[in-house]
Scaffold this motif. Structure first.
Motif, PDB file in Angstrom:
ATOM      1  N   ARG A   1      -8.944  -0.396   6.141  1.00  0.00           N
ATOM      2  CA  ARG A   1      -9.525  -0.610   7.480  1.00  0.00           C
ATOM      3  C   ARG A   1      -9.959   0.706   8.105  1.00  0.00           C
ATOM      4  NH1 ARG A   1      -5.050  -4.775   8.458  1.00  0.00           N
ATOM      5  NH2 ARG A   1      -6.121  -6.734   8.051  1.00  0.00           N
ATOM      6  N   GLY A   2      -9.167   1.750   7.892  1.00  0.00           N
ATOM      7  CA  GLY A   2      -9.534   3.070   8.394  1.00  0.00           C
ATOM      8  C   GLY A   2     -10.804   3.584   7.736  1.00  0.00           C
ATOM      9  N   ARG A   3     -10.901   3.423   6.424  1.00  0.00           N
ATOM     10  CA  ARG A   3     -12.107   3.854   5.707  1.00  0.00           C
ATOM     11  C   ARG A   3     -13.324   3.060   6.167  1.00  0.00           C
ATOM     12  NH1 ARG A   3     -10.921   3.623  -0.458  1.00  0.00           N
ATOM     13  NH2 ARG A   3     -13.118   4.181  -0.497  1.00  0.00           N
ATOM     14  N   LEU A   4     -13.151   1.766   6.391  1.00  0.00           N
ATOM     15  CA  LEU A   4     -14.255   0.938   6.868  1.00  0.00           C
ATOM     16  C   LEU A   4     -14.716   1.378   8.254  1.00  0.00           C
ATOM     17  CD1 LEU A   4     -16.142  -1.483   6.531  1.00  0.00           C
ATOM     18  CD2 LEU A   4     -14.301  -2.939   7.403  1.00  0.00           C
ATOM     19  N   ALA A   5     -13.762   1.681   9.132  1.00  0.00           N
ATOM     20  CA  ALA A   5     -14.113   2.135  10.478  1.00  0.00           C
ATOM     21  C   ALA A   5     -14.883   3.456  10.410  1.00  0.00           C
ATOM     22  CB  ALA A   5     -12.846   2.304  11.329  1.00  0.00           C
ATOM     23  N   LYS A   6     -14.458   4.371   9.530  1.00  0.00           N
ATOM     24  CA  LYS A   6     -15.172   5.637   9.383  1.00  0.00           C
ATOM     25  C   LYS A   6     -16.578   5.414   8.848  1.00  0.00           C
ATOM     26  CE  LYS A   6     -11.117   8.521   8.651  1.00  0.00           C
ATOM     27  NZ  LYS A   6     -10.352   9.327   7.686  1.00  0.00           N
TER      28      LYS A   6
ATOM     29  N   VAL B   1       9.722  -8.410  -3.367  1.00  0.00           N
ATOM     30  CA  VAL B   1       8.607  -9.068  -2.690  1.00  0.00           C
ATOM     31  C   VAL B   1       8.228  -8.278  -1.437  1.00  0.00           C
ATOM     32  CG1 VAL B   1       7.918 -11.140  -1.406  1.00  0.00           C
ATOM     33  CG2 VAL B   1       9.082 -11.371  -3.608  1.00  0.00           C
ATOM     34  N   ALA B   2       9.227  -7.861  -0.685  1.00  0.00           N
ATOM     35  CA  ALA B   2       8.970  -7.086   0.537  1.00  0.00           C
ATOM     36  C   ALA B   2       8.276  -5.775   0.207  1.00  0.00           C
ATOM     37  CB  ALA B   2      10.285  -6.829   1.279  1.00  0.00           C
ATOM     38  N   ASP B   3       8.678  -5.125  -0.871  1.00  0.00           N
ATOM     39  CA  ASP B   3       8.038  -3.867  -1.272  1.00  0.00           C
ATOM     40  C   ASP B   3       6.566  -4.079  -1.611  1.00  0.00           C
ATOM     41  OD1 ASP B   3      10.384  -2.468  -0.894  1.00  0.00           O
ATOM     42  OD2 ASP B   3      10.950  -2.468  -3.030  1.00  0.00           O
ATOM     43  N   VAL B   4       6.291  -5.141  -2.353  1.00  0.00           N
ATOM     44  CA  VAL B   4       4.897  -5.445  -2.712  1.00  0.00           C
ATOM     45  C   VAL B   4       4.081  -5.717  -1.454  1.00  0.00           C
ATOM     46  CG1 VAL B   4       3.410  -7.138  -3.850  1.00  0.00           C
ATOM     47  CG2 VAL B   4       5.421  -6.257  -5.037  1.00  0.00           C
ATOM     48  N   LEU B   5       4.637  -6.485  -0.533  1.00  0.00           N
ATOM     49  CA  LEU B   5       3.918  -6.800   0.703  1.00  0.00           C
ATOM     50  C   LEU B   5       3.723  -5.549   1.561  1.00  0.00           C
ATOM     51  CD1 LEU B   5       5.517 -10.243   1.607  1.00  0.00           C
ATOM     52  CD2 LEU B   5       3.258  -9.803   0.618  1.00  0.00           C
ATOM     53  N   ASP B   6       4.718  -4.675   1.596  1.00  0.00           N
ATOM     54  CA  ASP B   6       4.575  -3.406   2.325  1.00  0.00           C
ATOM     55  C   ASP B   6       3.450  -2.564   1.731  1.00  0.00           C
ATOM     56  OD1 ASP B   6       6.558  -3.948   4.157  1.00  0.00           O
ATOM     57  OD2 ASP B   6       8.114  -2.787   3.100  1.00  0.00           O
ATOM     58  N   ASP B   7       3.405  -2.489   0.398  1.00  0.00           N
ATOM     59  CA  ASP B   7       2.330  -1.738  -0.262  1.00  0.00           C
ATOM     60  C   ASP B   7       0.965  -2.337   0.063  1.00  0.00           C
ATOM     61  OD1 ASP B   7       4.185  -0.026  -1.370  1.00  0.00           O
ATOM     62  OD2 ASP B   7       4.172  -0.972  -3.360  1.00  0.00           O
ATOM     63  N   ALA B   8       0.882  -3.664   0.069  1.00  0.00           N
ATOM     64  CA  ALA B   8      -0.381  -4.329   0.398  1.00  0.00           C
ATOM     65  C   ALA B   8      -0.781  -4.027   1.844  1.00  0.00           C
ATOM     66  CB  ALA B   8      -0.261  -5.838   0.177  1.00  0.00           C
ATOM     67  N   ASP B   9       0.183  -4.035   2.752  1.00  0.00           N
ATOM     68  CA  ASP B   9      -0.101  -3.701   4.157  1.00  0.00           C
ATOM     69  C   ASP B   9      -0.615  -2.273   4.296  1.00  0.00           C
ATOM     70  OD1 ASP B   9       0.536  -6.179   5.218  1.00  0.00           O
ATOM     71  OD2 ASP B   9       2.595  -5.620   5.736  1.00  0.00           O
ATOM     72  N   LYS B  10       0.007  -1.349   3.567  1.00  0.00           N
ATOM     73  CA  LYS B  10      -0.438   0.050   3.616  1.00  0.00           C
ATOM     74  C   LYS B  10      -1.864   0.185   3.087  1.00  0.00           C
ATOM     75  CE  LYS B  10       4.230   1.867   3.136  1.00  0.00           C
ATOM     76  NZ  LYS B  10       5.223   2.411   2.219  1.00  0.00           N
ATOM     77  N   GLU B  11      -2.154  -0.519   2.007  1.00  0.00           N
ATOM     78  CA  GLU B  11      -3.501  -0.476   1.434  1.00  0.00           C
ATOM     79  C   GLU B  11      -4.522  -1.057   2.400  1.00  0.00           C
ATOM     80  OE1 GLU B  11      -6.457   0.340  -1.414  1.00  0.00           O
ATOM     81  OE2 GLU B  11      -4.403   1.048  -1.238  1.00  0.00           O
TER      82      GLU B  11
END
Length: 86
Positions: free
Chosen positions: A57-62, A42-52
C-alpha cells in the motif's frame, strides 16, 4: 473464509442483496485449530501477509504521487516529452 460460504447461504435473506442478521452471525461457528503451535503458525503467516500488504500500500501510494506529479508537469507544459522526427 471462502470455505464457509455454503454455510452462510443457509442464513441469507433477500433477493437483490442477501443479508444475515446479528443473531445468525453470533451463532455461526468458525473452526479453529486446537493446537496452540498451529494457531501461532497461522498468526505468523497472517502477520507476514499484513506486513506485505502494508508495504504494498505504501509503494502504491508513492507510485500514485509520482504519477500525479508527472501528470501536473506534463499538463502544465513545464516538462515536454521528446518527439521523434519522421
Amino acid at each position: 473464509m471462502v470455505h464457509a460460504e455454503p454455510a452462510w447461504a443457509v442464513y441469507e435473506q433477500g433477493s437483490t442483496f442477501t443479508a444475515v442478521n446479528s443473531t445468525e452471525v453470533r451463532s455461526f461457528t468458525i473452526k479453529w485449530p486446537t493446537d496452540v503451535k498451529e494457531r501461532e503458525a497461522v498468526a505468523d503467516v497472517l502477520d507476514d501477509a499484513d506486513k506485505e500488504l502494508y508495504s504494498l500500500r505504501g509503494r502504491l501510494a508513492k507510485a500514485r504521487a509520482i504519477k500525479t506529479g508527472m501528470m501536473q508537469q506534463l499538463l502544465t507544459g513545464r516538462v515536454r516529452l521528446p518527439v521523434e522526427a519522421s
